[in-house]
Write a protein that holds these residues in place. Sequence first.
Motif, PDB file in Angstrom:
ATOM      1  N   ASP A  90       0.828  -1.218  -0.223  1.00 23.31           N
ATOM      2  CA  ASP A  90      -0.010  -0.052  -0.368  1.00 23.31           C
ATOM      3  C   ASP A  90       0.849   1.329   0.100  1.00 23.31           C
ATOM      4  O   ASP A  90       1.806   1.306   0.500  1.00 23.31           O
ATOM      5  N   ARG A 108       1.564   4.986   0.377  1.00 28.01           N
ATOM      6  CA  ARG A 108       0.216   6.160   1.187  1.00 28.01           C
ATOM      7  C   ARG A 108       1.286   7.966   0.966  1.00 28.01           C
ATOM      8  O   ARG A 108       2.828   8.047   0.718  1.00 28.01           O
ATOM      9  N   TYR A 166      -3.252   9.451   2.501  1.00 29.73           N
ATOM     10  CA  TYR A 166      -4.304   9.362   1.409  1.00 29.73           C
ATOM     11  C   TYR A 166      -4.235   7.712   1.171  1.00 29.73           C
ATOM     12  O   TYR A 166      -2.220   7.523   1.236  1.00 29.73           O
ATOM     13  N   TYR A 167      -4.247   6.148   1.820  1.00 26.27           N
ATOM     14  CA  TYR A 167      -3.961   5.334   1.128  1.00 26.27           C
ATOM     15  C   TYR A 167      -3.920   5.317  -0.152  1.00 26.27           C
ATOM     16  O   TYR A 167      -5.763   4.954  -0.392  1.00 26.27           O
ATOM     17  N   TYR A 168      -3.227   4.920  -1.484  1.00 20.12           N
ATOM     18  CA  TYR A 168      -3.727   4.941  -2.505  1.00 20.12           C
ATOM     19  C   TYR A 168      -4.315   3.172  -2.942  1.00 20.12           C
ATOM     20  O   TYR A 168      -5.695   2.910  -3.382  1.00 20.12           O
ATOM     21  N   PHE A 169      -4.107   2.173  -2.589  1.00 22.30           N
ATOM     22  CA  PHE A 169      -4.866   1.052  -3.121  1.00 22.30           C
ATOM     23  C   PHE A 169      -6.080   0.631  -2.760  1.00 22.30           C
ATOM     24  O   PHE A 169      -6.937  -0.055  -3.129  1.00 22.30           O
ATOM     25  N   GLY A 170      -6.109   1.575  -1.079  1.00 13.92           N
ATOM     26  CA  GLY A 170      -7.205   0.981  -0.130  1.00 13.92           C
ATOM     27  C   GLY A 170      -8.505   2.600  -0.606  1.00 13.92           C
ATOM     28  O   GLY A 170      -8.938   2.375  -0.318  1.00 13.92           O
ATOM     29  N   ASN A 171      -7.758   3.212  -1.179  1.00  7.61           N
ATOM     30  CA  ASN A 171      -8.473   3.949  -1.680  1.00  7.61           C
ATOM     31  C   ASN A 171      -9.416   4.797  -0.870  1.00  7.61           C
ATOM     32  O   ASN A 171     -10.491   5.231  -0.694  1.00  7.61           O
ATOM     33  N   SER A 172      -8.615   5.235   0.891  1.00  9.64           N
ATOM     34  CA  SER A 172      -9.189   5.317   1.902  1.00  9.64           C
ATOM     35  C   SER A 172      -8.232   6.875   2.042  1.00  9.64           C
ATOM     36  O   SER A 172      -7.314   7.356   2.128  1.00  9.64           O
ATOM     37  N   PHE A 173      -8.899   7.661   2.797  1.00  8.71           N
ATOM     38  CA  PHE A 173      -7.944   9.238   3.974  1.00  8.71           C
ATOM     39  C   PHE A 173      -8.651   9.051   5.286  1.00  8.71           C
ATOM     40  O   PHE A 173      -9.575   8.520   5.486  1.00  8.71           O
TER      41      PHE A 173
END
Length: 194
Positions: free
Chosen positions: A131, A133, A154-161
Amino acid sequence: NLSTFDAGDIDVVDSWSGRSTKSKAEMETLLVGGIGFPINDNISWGINLKFIHRSFIQEFTYTWNVIDFGLLYRRYRNFALGISCRNFPLGYDYRDKVPLVWDIGCSWEIPKKIIPGFTISANTSTGYDKDFRVGLGVEYLSKYGLSIRSGGRYYYFGNSFDFGFGIGLVIENMKLDYTYQIIPNLTDQHYITL
């Protein structure tokens, strides 16, 4: 530094009897000791030793001993660049892994003639979980030793913030810090450091 994490209770249902009982979902205790030294006027290094004990549903427990390494480069008093490797294993229960993480980050203290007391920072990290970040933050430090900060990641592969803010107070050689962090799908986190 000593910190604990408690994810709260969950209902565990026995598959044979159908009986439901409360159980701790996850608990973690982290003990950290660290030291750092300057190499020269611009470069410093540091090391942390960490002991981590984690239990899941009160049945599965894991214990890890890991080490963190870091280098910090400072230039012109107001710019810093750092790199670190976190959670390098010294020996742990091989049924599970603590994520090995590489970080790189920088900070820039805005010149006092422009905006006194403000620092902007950015970092990126990646681990064995692949992941990627990216984080960005800002901090204001008053001349009275009170600091206020905020930032997000921001977590790129999890698409979360996730997002957090905090305050700190420096009195002589002591610093008291409080941080509140909002992480999606998890309980909000509170950190107090002395």
